[in-house]
Design an enzyme around this catalytic site. Structure first.
Site, PDB file in Angstrom:
ATOM      1  N   ASP A  73      40.867 -58.349 -43.237  1.00 32.21           N
ATOM      2  CA  ASP A  73      41.466 -59.038 -44.384  1.00 32.21           C
ATOM      3  C   ASP A  73      42.948 -58.712 -44.513  1.00 32.21           C
ATOM      4  OD1 ASP A  73      39.072 -60.226 -44.966  1.00 32.21           O
ATOM      5  OD2 ASP A  73      38.537 -58.845 -46.581  1.00 32.21           O
ATOM      6  N   ASP A  97      34.572 -63.706 -57.874  1.00 36.39           N
ATOM      7  CA  ASP A  97      33.471 -63.123 -57.104  1.00 36.39           C
ATOM      8  C   ASP A  97      32.638 -62.149 -57.922  1.00 36.39           C
ATOM      9  OD1 ASP A  97      34.353 -64.623 -55.001  1.00 36.39           O
ATOM     10  OD2 ASP A  97      34.396 -62.978 -53.559  1.00 36.39           O
ATOM     11  N   ASN A 123      31.482 -68.737 -53.495  1.00 31.64           N
ATOM     12  CA  ASN A 123      31.846 -68.443 -52.104  1.00 31.64           C
ATOM     13  C   ASN A 123      31.950 -66.940 -51.917  1.00 31.64           C
ATOM     14  OD1 ASN A 123      32.476 -68.961 -49.451  1.00 31.64           O
ATOM     15  ND2 ASN A 123      34.608 -69.524 -49.836  1.00 31.64           N
ATOM     16  N   GLU A 137      36.403 -67.159 -45.777  1.00 31.93           N
ATOM     17  CA  GLU A 137      36.470 -68.230 -46.764  1.00 31.93           C
ATOM     18  C   GLU A 137      36.886 -69.562 -46.162  1.00 31.93           C
ATOM     19  OE1 GLU A 137      36.597 -64.536 -49.299  1.00 31.93           O
ATOM     20  OE2 GLU A 137      37.030 -65.127 -47.242  1.00 31.93           O
ATOM     21  N   SER A 184      29.544 -60.213 -38.866  1.00 28.76           N
ATOM     22  CA  SER A 184      29.987 -59.734 -40.177  1.00 28.76           C
ATOM     23  C   SER A 184      29.339 -58.395 -40.468  1.00 28.76           C
ATOM     24  CB  SER A 184      29.620 -60.734 -41.271  1.00 28.76           C
ATOM     25  OG  SER A 184      29.912 -60.203 -42.550  1.00 28.76           O
ATOM     26  N   HIS A 216      41.908 -67.504 -51.100  1.00 32.32           N
ATOM     27  CA  HIS A 216      42.840 -66.673 -51.869  1.00 32.32           C
ATOM     28  C   HIS A 216      43.853 -65.959 -50.987  1.00 32.32           C
ATOM     29  CE1 HIS A 216      40.085 -62.923 -51.331  1.00 32.32           C
ATOM     30  NE2 HIS A 216      39.620 -63.878 -50.575  1.00 32.32           N
ATOM     31  N   ARG A 217      43.423 -65.481 -49.830  1.00 34.34           N
ATOM     32  CA  ARG A 217      44.344 -64.708 -48.994  1.00 34.34           C
ATOM     33  C   ARG A 217      45.404 -65.588 -48.338  1.00 34.34           C
ATOM     34  NH1 ARG A 217      42.763 -60.013 -50.071  1.00 34.34           N
ATOM     35  NH2 ARG A 217      40.567 -59.427 -50.125  1.00 34.34           N
ATOM     36  N   ARG A 277      29.530 -54.162 -54.700  1.00 30.70           N
ATOM     37  CA  ARG A 277      28.551 -53.179 -54.252  1.00 30.70           C
ATOM     38  C   ARG A 277      28.102 -52.310 -55.432  1.00 30.70           C
ATOM     39  NH1 ARG A 277      31.633 -54.240 -49.842  1.00 30.70           N
ATOM     40  NH2 ARG A 277      30.911 -53.795 -47.706  1.00 30.70           N
ATOM     41  N   LYS A 334      39.821 -65.742 -57.046  1.00 32.49           N
ATOM     42  CA  LYS A 334      38.693 -65.107 -56.360  1.00 32.49           C
ATOM     43  C   LYS A 334      38.791 -63.593 -56.433  1.00 32.49           C
ATOM     44  CE  LYS A 334      36.359 -65.015 -51.857  1.00 32.49           C
ATOM     45  NZ  LYS A 334      35.022 -65.416 -52.303  1.00 32.49           N
TER      46      LYS A 334
END
Length: 443
Positions: free
Chosen positions: A322, A56, A99, A350, A175, A394-395, A34, A425
């Site tokens: 998340d 990212d 992504n 993802e 989202s 990644h998570r 952002r 990521k």
């Protein structure tokens, strides 16, 4: 900014008896991307401190460079961005977005408003992540965005449209990034008249909208709210550089280390976020408290330690989707079943995180009930060693590393994490950082 780290095909994690120490968090992905876009749209030059170094942010930096925005990297944690004053020098570009949802959604809105001829595409999973609600909202007020593949999904072609509106609407239940994208582009539309964005239906992940509004204020734009139903930007406002800005540590990344402290002794302290953080994911610590962990908070740090076996939890996690993934793995160490509710947004991340989490938890021995928007996890008597697939997410990799920990309720076990490079990521050094708080070697 380059990422040159080499990763093996898998990492083998041995059981860890105890964790203790301090972790300096990488910068927040949500704040980093952002901030990069707002700096690019601003008048003036912005020095960004503690920018996240990850795949990212590389995507966003690369896109801005292709769009003609000049930036330079001063050192590993500092970047200088020369703003375009609401314009982008290059009106034609073919942008690869990987992504990175935090890059493609806001850029789509900004490019549609500024105008030009742009192509946006990414990896195959990006082309499965919905963007139709955002595109519909923009096209309904004069943008010209076309799907070049499956309708409702990237890749996209953005041509010069003629946006002239005082009111637009977007759905809020898929989202929050769609609303974030429109909010960040709204000052570019509100030149002669106010622009109001109405939210249709429930708005999920409200803390991420709070991050957006907070950062817009830092760059000189105030948004008027009517609750969470509508947002108005008055005319005459424009983005102006604050001069310099610091990126908070990533609160989602903090969840893994705080959970480790709650499971395997601690204390574990994370530095870079604290009680005054603008990130909603710091509320993850509240969930750990409900599960019985001892949590201490400072201005720029949070600390967690174990207090016996974790308690099961039954809660709505819509506000921290998340970080809630970490709760699903922490539930393996609870003394009863836990239920995570209102997490339908997991399915458009993802990977389909609801399905992926259920599949991998079962490998460890948990009984898992997967619903359309909930997950119920009943821990096994003993955790089973397992090979965890990460789905290029990644998570998933970071969450399941915690199953190697020894807790009061049950012992951790050997875990093989496939495709560990996915952590690049958001947290390229995750496994080394986790090893730094372990009393015995991880791999």
């Amino acid at each position: 900014m380059t990422q040159s780290k080499n990763y093996p095909q898998h990492i083998d994690l041995e059981p860890v008896m105890h964790v203790e120490g301090t972790v300096r968090l990488p910068g927040s992905k949500s704040i980093s991307n952002r901030t990069l876009l707002l700096a690019a749209l601003s008048q003036g030059t912005t020095t960004i401190h503690d920018l996240l170094a990850s795949d990212d942010t590389l995507v966003m930096l690369g896109a801005l460079q292709q769009l003609g925005i000049k930036w330079e990297q001063v050192d590993a944690r500092t970047h200088i961005v020369h703003g375009g004053g609401g314009q982008l020098p290059n009106h034609e570009a073919d942008l690869f977005m990987g992504n990175a949802g935090t890059a493609i959604r806001p850029l789509t809105a900004a490019l549609a408003v500024i105008g030009g001829d742009y192509k946006l595409h990414g990896v195959s999973r990006m082309h499965e992540r919905p963007i139709g609600d955002l595109v519909d909202a923009l096209n309904e007020v004069g943008a010209q965005i076309e799907y070049t593949g499956e309708p409702g999904y990237p890749p996209l072609r953005i041509r010069r449209g003629r946006i002239a509106t005082s009111r637009m609407a977007v759905r809020g239940n898929v989202s929050s990034q769609f609303l974030t994208a429109l909010l960040m582009a709204a000052p570019l539309m509100a030149k002669d008249h106010a622009v109001t964005i109405d939210v249709v239906g429930e708005l999920i992940s409200k803390p991420y909208i709070e991050i957006t509004l907070n950062l817009m204020r830092r760059f000189g734009v105030t948004v008027e709210q009517a609750g969470w139903a509508s947002f108005t930007v008055q005319p005459g406002q424009h983005y102006a550089s604050p001069g310099s800005i610091h990126v908070e540590g990533d609160a989602s990344s903090a969840s893994y280390f705080l959970a480790a402290g709650a499971i395997a002794g601690g204390p574990v302290r994370v530095e870079g976020v604290g009680k005054d953080s603008i990130q909603g994911d710091v509320r993850f610590a509240d969930a750990l408290e409900r599960m019985g962990a001892i949590i201490t908070r400072g201005d720029n740090w949070i600390e967690a330690r174990a207090n016996g076996p974790l308690l099961p939890i039954d809660a709505d996690f819509n506000h921290i989707p998340d970080a809630a993934m970490t709760i699903a793995v922490a539930a393996l160490y609870a003394d009863g079943p836990s239920t995570l509710r209102n997490i339908a947004s997991w399915r458009v991340k993802e990977t389909d995180r609801l399905a992926a989490m259920a599949t991998e938890l079962r490998k460890i021995g948990a009984i898992v009930e997967e619903g359309a928007d909930y997950l119920r996890v009943t821990p096994p008597e003993e955790l089973s060693p397992a090979t965890i697939d990460t789905y290029d997410d990644h998570r998933m990799a970071m969450c399941f590393s915690l199953a190697s920990l020894d807790g009061k309720a049950r012992r951790g076990n050997a875990m093989r994490i496939n495709d560990p490079k996915c952590v690049a990521k958001t947290f390229p050094d995750y496994f080394e950082t986790l090893a730094s708080i372990a009393k015995n070697d991880l791999f």
